[in-house]
Scaffold this motif. Structure first.
Motif, PDB file in Angstrom:
ATOM      1  N   ILE A 212       0.842  -1.196   0.000  1.00  0.00           N
ATOM      2  CA  ILE A 212       0.000   0.000   0.000  1.00  0.00           C
ATOM      3  C   ILE A 212       0.880   1.250   0.000  1.00  0.00           C
ATOM      4  O   ILE A 212       1.838   1.351   0.768  1.00  0.00           O
ATOM      5  CB  ILE A 212      -0.929   0.017   1.235  1.00  0.00           C
ATOM      6  N   VAL A 213       0.531   2.189  -0.894  1.00  0.00           N
ATOM      7  CA  VAL A 213       1.209   3.487  -0.912  1.00  0.00           C
ATOM      8  C   VAL A 213       0.187   4.560  -0.543  1.00  0.00           C
ATOM      9  O   VAL A 213      -0.999   4.440  -0.846  1.00  0.00           O
ATOM     10  CB  VAL A 213       1.835   3.788  -2.289  1.00  0.00           C
ATOM     11  N   SER A 214       0.656   5.589   0.112  1.00  0.00           N
ATOM     12  CA  SER A 214      -0.222   6.657   0.579  1.00  0.00           C
ATOM     13  C   SER A 214      -0.255   7.783  -0.443  1.00  0.00           C
ATOM     14  O   SER A 214       0.770   8.429  -0.710  1.00  0.00           O
ATOM     15  CB  SER A 214       0.270   7.187   1.933  1.00  0.00           C
ATOM     16  N   LEU A 215      -1.424   8.008  -1.025  1.00  0.00           N
ATOM     17  CA  LEU A 215      -1.598   9.091  -1.990  1.00  0.00           C
ATOM     18  C   LEU A 215      -2.477  10.183  -1.397  1.00  0.00           C
ATOM     19  O   LEU A 215      -3.437   9.899  -0.674  1.00  0.00           O
ATOM     20  CB  LEU A 215      -2.249   8.581  -3.278  1.00  0.00           C
ATOM     21  N   GLY A 216      -2.160  11.418  -1.735  1.00  0.00           N
ATOM     22  CA  GLY A 216      -3.032  12.522  -1.375  1.00  0.00           C
ATOM     23  C   GLY A 216      -4.304  12.472  -2.200  1.00  0.00           C
ATOM     24  O   GLY A 216      -4.366  11.788  -3.234  1.00  0.00           O
ATOM     25  N   PRO A 217      -5.357  13.188  -1.779  1.00  0.00           N
ATOM     26  CA  PRO A 217      -6.644  13.145  -2.499  1.00  0.00           C
ATOM     27  C   PRO A 217      -6.522  13.483  -3.979  1.00  0.00           C
ATOM     28  O   PRO A 217      -7.098  12.799  -4.825  1.00  0.00           O
ATOM     29  CB  PRO A 217      -7.488  14.187  -1.756  1.00  0.00           C
ATOM     30  N   LYS A 218      -5.774  14.528  -4.308  1.00  0.00           N
ATOM     31  CA  LYS A 218      -5.640  14.915  -5.714  1.00  0.00           C
ATOM     32  C   LYS A 218      -4.833  13.878  -6.484  1.00  0.00           C
ATOM     33  O   LYS A 218      -5.149  13.564  -7.635  1.00  0.00           O
ATOM     34  CB  LYS A 218      -4.985  16.297  -5.827  1.00  0.00           C
ATOM     35  N   GLU A 219      -3.791  13.335  -5.888  1.00  0.00           N
ATOM     36  CA  GLU A 219      -2.987  12.296  -6.534  1.00  0.00           C
ATOM     37  C   GLU A 219      -3.850  11.067  -6.825  1.00  0.00           C
ATOM     38  O   GLU A 219      -3.772  10.483  -7.913  1.00  0.00           O
ATOM     39  CB  GLU A 219      -1.805  11.915  -5.650  1.00  0.00           C
ATOM     40  N   PHE A 220      -4.678  10.695  -5.858  1.00  0.00           N
ATOM     41  CA  PHE A 220      -5.564   9.544  -6.040  1.00  0.00           C
ATOM     42  C   PHE A 220      -6.563   9.810  -7.171  1.00  0.00           C
ATOM     43  O   PHE A 220      -6.778   8.963  -8.042  1.00  0.00           O
ATOM     44  CB  PHE A 220      -6.307   9.249  -4.740  1.00  0.00           C
ATOM     45  N   ASP A 221      -7.164  11.004  -7.168  1.00  0.00           N
ATOM     46  CA  ASP A 221      -8.142  11.351  -8.203  1.00  0.00           C
ATOM     47  C   ASP A 221      -7.504  11.373  -9.591  1.00  0.00           C
ATOM     48  O   ASP A 221      -8.116  10.940 -10.574  1.00  0.00           O
ATOM     49  CB  ASP A 221      -8.777  12.712  -7.902  1.00  0.00           C
TER      50      ASP A 221
END
Length: 227
Positions: A152-161
């Motif tokens: 699992i990698v942690s993405l910010g909301p905009k990165e995920f979108d």
């Protein structure tokens, strides 16, 4: 199972009727609107799975309708128009449309495109955790988690979108403007370079899969899976 629901936005009544007949025969429920303003009202009243819209219409045209829908929703959109030039196609994608078909067209082909588009989207996002074919990525859209090669990698909301937007439009060249409008909205008044900054961070976080996001010089980016 609930029928898929189409909103057809077309000012020509006869064409609207033909499209409605073909989709009804294909087991869709169809809602009709004759311009963009009517379409906005229908969207508020119904659970719509797909919008097919003409461009040249009175009151509110298809460009403004796409723009308005994308401020609030990711409902798939197919642009239907007599204009078939490349610039119009690019403008359609920049406005947030998912596909484009020019007049004249086969109603059967339009139905097939609609089914294919929704099948592809459902295949990516229906499960809580889905492996993305041709990559070492897996996405849990409910938990907003991304796995790279099982970790699992942690993405910010905009990165995920942004990553979801790339996956949804895999193989399609996306301009910086289309990414900005889709992720930040048309009212965003910041610098377009924010797109490059977020994509740089996204690439860094997905590590070995960073080359899936390809830069297209002088235009934008493309998500290219390894087949």
């Amino acid at each position: 199972m609930r029928k898929r629901t189409l909103l057809i936005v077309e000012d020509e009544a006869r064409l609207r009727m033909v499209i409605t007949d073909y989709f009804s025969q294909a087991n869709w429920y169809v809602v009709e609107a004759e311009n963009g303003r009517d379409a906005i009202e229908r969207l508020a009243e119904n659970e719509i799975d797909l919008v097919i819209t003409d461009i040249l219409m009175p009151v509110m045209d298809g460009w403004d309708l796409c723009r308005t829908i994308r401020r609030e929703s990711n409902i798939p959109i197919i642009v239907l128009t007599s204009k078939a030039e490349d610039e119009d196609k690019l403008r359609g994608y920049e406005m947030g449309s998912d596909d484009y078909i020019g007049k004249p067209f086969s109603p059967k082909v339009l139905v097939a495109k609609a089914n294919s588009l929704l099948d592809r989207i459902d295949g990516v996002f229906s499960a809580s955790k889905t492996a993305i074919t041709g990559t070492r990525l897996a996405i849990n859209s409910l938990a907003h988690e991304v796995e790279v090669n099982g970790k699992i990698v942690s993405l910010g909301p905009k990165e995920f979108d942004i990553l979801l937007y790339f996956i949804k439009n895999r193989g399609i060249v996306l301009s910086r403007e289309s990414i900005l409008n889709q992720i930040w909205g048309y009212n965003f008044d910041g610098d377009i370079r924010v797109v490059d900054t977020q994509i740089k961070r996204l690439r860094a976080k997905i590590g070995d899969e960073a080359d899936l996001i390809q830069t297209v010089p002088r235009y934008g980016y493309k998500f290219a899976v390894k087949l």
